[in-house]
Design a protein around this motif. Structure first.
Motif, PDB file in Angstrom:
ATOM      1  N   THR A   1       0.585  -1.536   0.000  1.00 30.61           N
ATOM      2  CA  THR A   1       0.231   0.544  -0.063  1.00 30.61           C
ATOM      3  C   THR A   1       0.701   1.365  -0.102  1.00 30.61           C
ATOM      4  OG1 THR A   1      -1.795  -0.939   1.401  1.00 30.61           O
ATOM      5  CG2 THR A   1      -1.873   1.717   1.255  1.00 30.61           C
ATOM      6  N   PRO A   2       0.554   2.466  -1.326  1.00 31.66           N
ATOM      7  CA  PRO A   2       1.697   3.022  -1.327  1.00 31.66           C
ATOM      8  C   PRO A   2       1.186   4.153   0.321  1.00 31.66           C
ATOM      9  CG  PRO A   2       0.323   3.562  -2.251  1.00 31.66           C
ATOM     10  CD  PRO A   2      -0.715   2.163  -1.839  1.00 31.66           C
ATOM     11  N   GLU A   3       1.912   5.165   0.670  1.00 30.19           N
ATOM     12  CA  GLU A   3       1.891   5.864   1.720  1.00 30.19           C
ATOM     13  C   GLU A   3       1.313   7.359   0.715  1.00 30.19           C
ATOM     14  OE1 GLU A   3       5.272   5.230   4.131  1.00 30.19           O
ATOM     15  OE2 GLU A   3       5.112   3.822   5.022  1.00 30.19           O
ATOM     16  N   PHE A   4       0.968   7.856   1.308  1.00 31.40           N
ATOM     17  CA  PHE A   4       0.242   9.000   0.500  1.00 31.40           C
ATOM     18  C   PHE A   4       1.356   9.708   1.074  1.00 31.40           C
ATOM     19  CE2 PHE A   4      -3.619   7.255   0.700  1.00 31.40           C
ATOM     20  CZ  PHE A   4      -4.210   7.505  -0.147  1.00 31.40           C
ATOM     21  N   SER A   5       2.304  10.149   2.015  1.00 36.69           N
ATOM     22  CA  SER A   5       3.134  11.426   2.806  1.00 36.69           C
ATOM     23  C   SER A   5       4.534  11.217   2.106  1.00 36.69           C
ATOM     24  CB  SER A   5       3.920  10.980   4.308  1.00 36.69           C
ATOM     25  OG  SER A   5       4.159  10.247   4.103  1.00 36.69           O
ATOM     26  N   ARG A   6       4.545  10.347   1.226  1.00 39.35           N
ATOM     27  CA  ARG A   6       5.722  10.270   0.351  1.00 39.35           C
ATOM     28  C   ARG A   6       5.083  10.899  -0.878  1.00 39.35           C
ATOM     29  NH1 ARG A   6      10.445   6.988   2.365  1.00 39.35           N
ATOM     30  NH2 ARG A   6      10.098   7.148   4.707  1.00 39.35           N
ATOM     31  N   LEU A   7       4.333  10.549  -1.719  1.00 37.45           N
ATOM     32  CA  LEU A   7       4.077  11.891  -2.431  1.00 37.45           C
ATOM     33  C   LEU A   7       4.482  13.081  -2.494  1.00 37.45           C
ATOM     34  CD1 LEU A   7       0.840   9.778  -3.450  1.00 37.45           C
ATOM     35  CD2 LEU A   7       2.201   9.536  -4.659  1.00 37.45           C
ATOM     36  N   LEU A   8       4.617  13.944  -1.525  1.00 32.99           N
ATOM     37  CA  LEU A   8       4.823  15.139  -1.397  1.00 32.99           C
ATOM     38  C   LEU A   8       6.417  15.642  -1.260  1.00 32.99           C
ATOM     39  CD1 LEU A   8       1.650  15.825   0.971  1.00 32.99           C
ATOM     40  CD2 LEU A   8       2.449  16.385  -1.863  1.00 32.99           C
ATOM     41  N   LYS A   9       6.779  14.083  -1.497  1.00 29.78           N
ATOM     42  CA  LYS A   9       8.411  14.345  -1.166  1.00 29.78           C
ATOM     43  C   LYS A   9       8.856  14.580  -1.975  1.00 29.78           C
ATOM     44  CE  LYS A   9       9.284  12.272   3.411  1.00 29.78           C
ATOM     45  NZ  LYS A   9       9.135  11.900   4.284  1.00 29.78           N
ATOM     46  N   ALA A  10       8.092  13.890  -3.844  1.00 30.41           N
ATOM     47  CA  ALA A  10       8.540  14.038  -4.557  1.00 30.41           C
ATOM     48  C   ALA A  10       8.587  15.359  -5.320  1.00 30.41           C
ATOM     49  CB  ALA A  10       8.298  12.666  -5.722  1.00 30.41           C
ATOM     50  N   PRO A  11       9.669  16.363  -5.930  1.00 30.16           N
ATOM     51  CA  PRO A  11       9.000  17.720  -6.244  1.00 30.16           C
ATOM     52  C   PRO A  11       8.329  18.139  -6.646  1.00 30.16           C
ATOM     53  CG  PRO A  11      11.295  17.237  -5.657  1.00 30.16           C
ATOM     54  CD  PRO A  11      10.757  16.096  -5.510  1.00 30.16           C
ATOM     55  N   VAL A  12       8.334  17.476  -8.002  1.00 32.03           N
ATOM     56  CA  VAL A  12       7.523  17.410  -9.269  1.00 32.03           C
ATOM     57  C   VAL A  12       6.272  17.542  -8.553  1.00 32.03           C
ATOM     58  CG1 VAL A  12       6.833  17.344 -11.159  1.00 32.03           C
ATOM     59  CG2 VAL A  12       9.040  17.574 -11.066  1.00 32.03           C
ATOM     60  N   PHE A  13       5.479  16.318  -7.780  1.00 34.28           N
ATOM     61  CA  PHE A  13       4.735  16.515  -7.986  1.00 34.28           C
ATOM     62  C   PHE A  13       3.393  16.966  -6.474  1.00 34.28           C
ATOM     63  CE2 PHE A  13       1.182  14.035  -4.939  1.00 34.28           C
ATOM     64  CZ  PHE A  13      -0.139  14.145  -6.077  1.00 34.28           C
ATOM     65  N   ARG A  14       4.550  17.387  -5.542  1.00 34.31           N
ATOM     66  CA  ARG A  14       4.281  18.059  -4.723  1.00 34.31           C
ATOM     67  C   ARG A  14       3.547  19.466  -5.030  1.00 34.31           C
ATOM     68  NH1 ARG A  14       8.153  17.837  -1.889  1.00 34.31           N
ATOM     69  NH2 ARG A  14       9.999  19.948  -2.153  1.00 34.31           N
ATOM     70  N   ARG A  15       4.221  20.424  -5.767  1.00 31.42           N
ATOM     71  CA  ARG A  15       4.434  21.650  -6.879  1.00 31.42           C
ATOM     72  C   ARG A  15       3.179  21.319  -7.284  1.00 31.42           C
ATOM     73  NH1 ARG A  15       9.182  24.697  -7.783  1.00 31.42           N
ATOM     74  NH2 ARG A  15       7.309  25.724  -9.732  1.00 31.42           N
ATOM     75  N   PHE A  16       2.902  20.314  -8.673  1.00 35.14           N
ATOM     76  CA  PHE A  16       1.992  20.111  -9.320  1.00 35.14           C
ATOM     77  C   PHE A  16       0.643  20.291  -8.316  1.00 35.14           C
ATOM     78  CE2 PHE A  16      -0.969  16.479 -11.661  1.00 35.14           C
ATOM     79  CZ  PHE A  16      -1.370  17.433 -12.138  1.00 35.14           C
ATOM     80  N   PHE A  17       0.434  19.043  -6.890  1.00 39.80           N
ATOM     81  CA  PHE A  17      -0.567  18.788  -6.740  1.00 39.80           C
ATOM     82  C   PHE A  17      -0.897  20.141  -5.732  1.00 39.80           C
ATOM     83  CE2 PHE A  17      -2.008  18.127  -1.932  1.00 39.80           C
ATOM     84  CZ  PHE A  17      -2.896  17.462  -2.075  1.00 39.80           C
ATOM     85  N   LEU A  18       0.019  20.958  -4.742  1.00 40.30           N
ATOM     86  CA  LEU A  18      -0.413  22.042  -4.401  1.00 40.30           C
ATOM     87  C   LEU A  18      -0.960  23.436  -5.307  1.00 40.30           C
ATOM     88  CD1 LEU A  18       2.718  22.794  -2.334  1.00 40.30           C
ATOM     89  CD2 LEU A  18       0.461  22.556  -1.772  1.00 40.30           C
ATOM     90  N   SER A  19      -0.722  23.998  -6.613  1.00 43.18           N
ATOM     91  CA  SER A  19      -1.487  24.007  -7.242  1.00 43.18           C
ATOM     92  C   SER A  19      -2.711  23.489  -7.448  1.00 43.18           C
ATOM     93  CB  SER A  19      -0.832  23.617  -8.927  1.00 43.18           C
ATOM     94  OG  SER A  19      -1.203  24.950 -10.106  1.00 43.18           O
ATOM     95  N   ARG A  20      -2.761  22.665  -7.992  1.00 51.65           N
ATOM     96  CA  ARG A  20      -4.330  21.887  -7.691  1.00 51.65           C
ATOM     97  C   ARG A  20      -5.050  21.961  -7.016  1.00 51.65           C
ATOM     98  NH1 ARG A  20      -7.163  20.643 -10.448  1.00 51.65           N
ATOM     99  NH2 ARG A  20      -7.964  18.640 -10.692  1.00 51.65           N
TER     100      ARG A  20
END
Length: 410
Positions: A10-29
């Motif tokens: 099971t993926p840990e959602f917190s790890r997604l935000l540690k990926a810089p590109v996804f973090r910026r994209f997610f914050l924008s969304r």
């Protein structure tokens, strides 16, 4: 790019935000989604303050959707042929200015036709930005983590839907309700700023014209027979189920209890939030079958409303409907992103969205007209029956039932 998983995979959602590109994209969304969540309530309150009829609310909602439906396919071609990041930035800026213009229309006491024009511009800009955003996600995470990323965004959509009415209510308490529309406009501009500096999400390098690009996207969509069938069902469910409930529901529910409609919207948002989180943590052998069954919950709110149920029962139904829709969105979007080649992804997403939303503006217009002749209850009964019939037709399709996730390569 990888995301750590638990022992059960099971993926840990917190790890997604540690990926810089996804973090910026997610914050924008995330920021733009909060802004968008205030719009339905803010528009309704602003029109009530102007003593405008419900026809204006339906017209403005349709004005934001119809241009998107008409131009979405071209947006998909552009997103597959051009770098996606500049398209997302340009779309966010135009959307922000359009919503600021809508706010100025109400605050300045201008003609409502100006607000309608701004909503048309908003819909046109979204037609360019949405396919680019849909096709950009695989540039942020690898294929095995697309489900977690879609679930994370879906969960925030539910959270934003919870926050949106609150922001609109606070804005209305502090000043004109249209201040919330200005909040949406600013959120788009902030969203655009966060996208600056991200990878371009480059083009495929092909140079075919728009018509050839659309044909290629249509061929890719037809290659996924389950998606084609679900797109048709989506379109008719939005026309015959979602639109009647959204247009007829507020008038009925407000007679039951003050602020009853707001409670139903909050319940739906809570279901979206938890449904998305749950889907992101599951590994399903038959994800599309699960998504199809999730649509059954769409029929519960109109069924109970037609049967004269009270607000508590309707809130439960809305919670389940929100969870079902969230699961549907996460599972279907992930399946598309995992099974469509990158050079066609934005077009397939756009064409599928066109099919799904094509008749929604018509539903907003027809539902109150038909209810004015036969009454709202028959329209709501038909909505509930149609939901069951639609899901039964999907589940009867063996290809859809047996569709599974792609086998991971070693």
């Amino acid at each position: 790019m990888s995301v750590k998983t638990t022992e059960k995979g099971t993926p840990e959602f917190s790890r997604l935000l540690k990926a810089p590109v996804f973090r910026r994209f997610f914050l924008s969304r995330a920021i733009s989604l909060i802004g968008d969540a205030v719009v339905p309530t803010a528009l309704a309150l602003s029109l009530v303050a102007r003593d405008a009829s419900a026809v204006w609310l339906g017209a403005m909602m349709a004005a934001a959707i119809l241009p998107k439906v008409l131009l979405l396919a071209l947006g998909g071609v552009a997103a597959d042929r051009l770098p996606k990041q500049p398209l997302m930035i340009a779309s966010s800026i135009v959307c922000g200015l359009a919503q600021l213009g809508t706010a100025a229309t109400f605050i300045g006491g201008m003609s409502l036709w100006w607000g309608l024009a701004c909503q048309i511009v908003f819909g046109m800009s979204m037609a360019i930005g949405y396919p680019a955003m849909f096709g950009y996600l695989p540039h942020c995470v690898d294929s095995k983590n697309l489900g977690a990323a879609n679930a994370f965004i879906g969960a925030w959509t539910g959270m934003a839907s919870l926050l949106g009415p609150t922001v609109a209510a606070v804005s209305a308490a502090l000043g004109p309700p249209a201040l919330a529309l200005a909040v949406d406009g600013v959120s788009f501009l902030v969203s655009a700023a966060l996208l600056v500096g991200l990878p371009y999400g480059g083009p495929t390098g092909r140079t075919e014209g728009a018509a050839a690009g659309l044909r290629e996207g249509w061929q890719a969509l037809r290659g996924l027979s389950w998606l084609l069938r679900m797109t048709v069902v989506d379109s008719l469910i939005l026309l015959l189920v979602a639109a009647p409930f959204m247009v007829l529901g507020p008038g009925i529910v407000q007679h039951l209890t003050p602020n009853g409609w707001a409670l139903l919207m909050v319940s739906f948002a809570a279901g979206e939030l938890l449904g998305s989180l749950a889907c992101g943590r599951l590994r399903l052998r038959r994800p599309i079958l699960t998504a199809a069954l999730g649509l059954l919950a769409m029929g519960l709110p109109p069924l109970l409303l037609a049967a004269g149920a009270g607000v508590p029962a309707l809130c439960v139904a809305q919670f389940l409907a929100g969870a079902g829709i969230a699961a549907y969105g996460v599972l279907v979007n992930t399946a598309i992103q995992q099974n469509v080649p990158a050079d066609r992804l934005s077009r397939v997403g756009a064409i599928s969205s066109i099919g799904s939303f094509a008749f929604l503006p018509l539903g907003y217009v027809l539902a109150p007209l038909i209810a004015g002749v036969v009454g709202p209850e028959p329209v709501l009964w038909i909505a509930a029956i149609w939901t069951v019939a639609s899901v039964s037709a999907l589940v009867a399709d063996r290809t859809l039932r047996e569709f599974g996730p792609p086998v991971a390569s070693e």
